[in-house]
Design a protein around this motif. Structure first.
Motif, PDB file in Angstrom:
ATOM      1  N   GLU A 190       0.824  -1.203   0.000  1.00  0.00           N
ATOM      2  CA  GLU A 190       0.000   0.000   0.000  1.00  0.00           C
ATOM      3  C   GLU A 190       0.863   1.260   0.000  1.00  0.00           C
ATOM      4  O   GLU A 190       2.011   1.233   0.426  1.00  0.00           O
ATOM      5  N   THR A 191       0.287   2.361  -0.435  1.00  0.00           N
ATOM      6  CA  THR A 191       0.988   3.629  -0.353  1.00  0.00           C
ATOM      7  C   THR A 191       1.072   4.052   1.113  1.00  0.00           C
ATOM      8  O   THR A 191       0.250   3.643   1.938  1.00  0.00           O
ATOM      9  N   TYR A 192       2.080   4.835   1.433  1.00  0.00           N
ATOM     10  CA  TYR A 192       2.270   5.319   2.793  1.00  0.00           C
ATOM     11  C   TYR A 192       2.852   6.726   2.749  1.00  0.00           C
ATOM     12  O   TYR A 192       3.438   7.138   1.760  1.00  0.00           O
ATOM     13  N   ASP A 193       2.649   7.449   3.825  1.00  0.00           N
ATOM     14  CA  ASP A 193       3.161   8.801   3.940  1.00  0.00           C
ATOM     15  C   ASP A 193       4.529   8.763   4.603  1.00  0.00           C
ATOM     16  O   ASP A 193       4.698   8.165   5.663  1.00  0.00           O
ATOM     17  N   GLU A 194       5.503   9.382   3.958  1.00  0.00           N
ATOM     18  CA  GLU A 194       6.829   9.527   4.557  1.00  0.00           C
ATOM     19  C   GLU A 194       7.205  10.998   4.478  1.00  0.00           C
ATOM     20  O   GLU A 194       7.381  11.541   3.385  1.00  0.00           O
ATOM     21  N   ASP A 195       7.258  11.631   5.606  1.00  0.00           N
ATOM     22  CA  ASP A 195       7.616  13.048   5.691  1.00  0.00           C
ATOM     23  C   ASP A 195       6.713  13.931   4.833  1.00  0.00           C
ATOM     24  O   ASP A 195       7.173  14.889   4.207  1.00  0.00           O
ATOM     25  N   GLY A 196       5.418  13.576   4.783  1.00  0.00           N
ATOM     26  CA  GLY A 196       4.457  14.394   4.054  1.00  0.00           C
ATOM     27  C   GLY A 196       4.393  14.120   2.564  1.00  0.00           C
ATOM     28  O   GLY A 196       3.702  14.830   1.834  1.00  0.00           O
ATOM     29  N   ILE A 197       5.105  13.097   2.080  1.00  0.00           N
ATOM     30  CA  ILE A 197       5.115  12.753   0.652  1.00  0.00           C
ATOM     31  C   ILE A 197       4.662  11.299   0.508  1.00  0.00           C
ATOM     32  O   ILE A 197       5.148  10.412   1.214  1.00  0.00           O
ATOM     33  N   GLU A 198       3.709  11.064  -0.418  1.00  0.00           N
ATOM     34  CA  GLU A 198       3.191   9.715  -0.628  1.00  0.00           C
ATOM     35  C   GLU A 198       4.248   8.829  -1.311  1.00  0.00           C
ATOM     36  O   GLU A 198       4.851   9.233  -2.311  1.00  0.00           O
ATOM     37  N   HIS A 199       4.461   7.650  -0.741  1.00  0.00           N
ATOM     38  CA  HIS A 199       5.439   6.681  -1.242  1.00  0.00           C
ATOM     39  C   HIS A 199       4.779   5.316  -1.423  1.00  0.00           C
ATOM     40  O   HIS A 199       3.716   5.060  -0.864  1.00  0.00           O
ATOM     41  N   ILE A 200       5.446   4.457  -2.145  1.00  0.00           N
ATOM     42  CA  ILE A 200       5.089   3.043  -2.237  1.00  0.00           C
ATOM     43  C   ILE A 200       6.372   2.238  -2.410  1.00  0.00           C
ATOM     44  O   ILE A 200       7.317   2.693  -3.056  1.00  0.00           O
ATOM     45  N   GLU A 201       6.415   1.077  -1.786  1.00  0.00           N
ATOM     46  CA  GLU A 201       7.583   0.198  -1.970  1.00  0.00           C
ATOM     47  C   GLU A 201       7.485  -0.464  -3.333  1.00  0.00           C
ATOM     48  O   GLU A 201       6.402  -0.812  -3.803  1.00  0.00           O
TER      49      GLU A 201
END
Length: 149
Positions: free
Chosen positions: A133-144
């Motif tokens: 799933e997508t996740y928030d890292e430091d206010g920016i959407e990420h995905i592995e």
């Protein structure tokens, strides 16, 4: 294109190289992306650092992370190209060299990244597949994403 690259362990970096890579990371991740975070996370010392040069100017950088430090697999992180050098295909050159060097340094195996979702198409074009799933890292959407040999 007068491009070259160097890959060094942390202890092999010169003071100038360390300064340049940290400056480039700050220029993009902190200033351009307006993201307040602690970039120096005590992982750099255990990683290899791939620096892409156009002449004497660092135009790109990645951190090559051994398996077990960030993920179960080896990883490529802190992917950055200089704002002044964008639009020239350097991001692709940088990632292709990073994949190649991960396989050479750490052995053949899958590579995991935490990709900003806006770059999903770019990483997919290099063979990375989104996972989870997508996740928030430091206010920016990420995905592995994972690349498999």
């Amino acid at each position: 294109m007068n491009l070259s690259f160097t890959v060094k362990s942390f202890s092999e970096l010169s003071n100038e190289e360390l300064y340049e890579l940290l400056r480039l990371r700050s220029e993009v991740f902190v200033v351009e992306q307006n993201c307040v975070f602690l970039d120096q996370d005590n992982k750099d010392q255990k990683c290899h650092h791939l620096m892409l040069w156009e002449g004497k100017e660092m135009v790109g950088y990645t951190r090559l992370v051994p398996a077990g430090l960030s993920y179960g697999e080896m990883a490529i992180g802190r992917v950055v190209t200089s704002p002044a050098a964008r639009g020239k295909g350097y991001g692709r050159v940088l990632m292709e060299k990073s994949i190649e060097q991960c396989q050479e340094i750490f052995g053949v195996g899958p590579i995991r990244i935490g990709a900003q979702t806006y770059a999903l198409g770019f990483y997919s074009s290099l063979g990375f597949m989104a996972e989870g799933e997508t996740y928030d890292e430091d206010g920016i959407e990420h995905i592995e994403m994972v690349w498999k040999p």
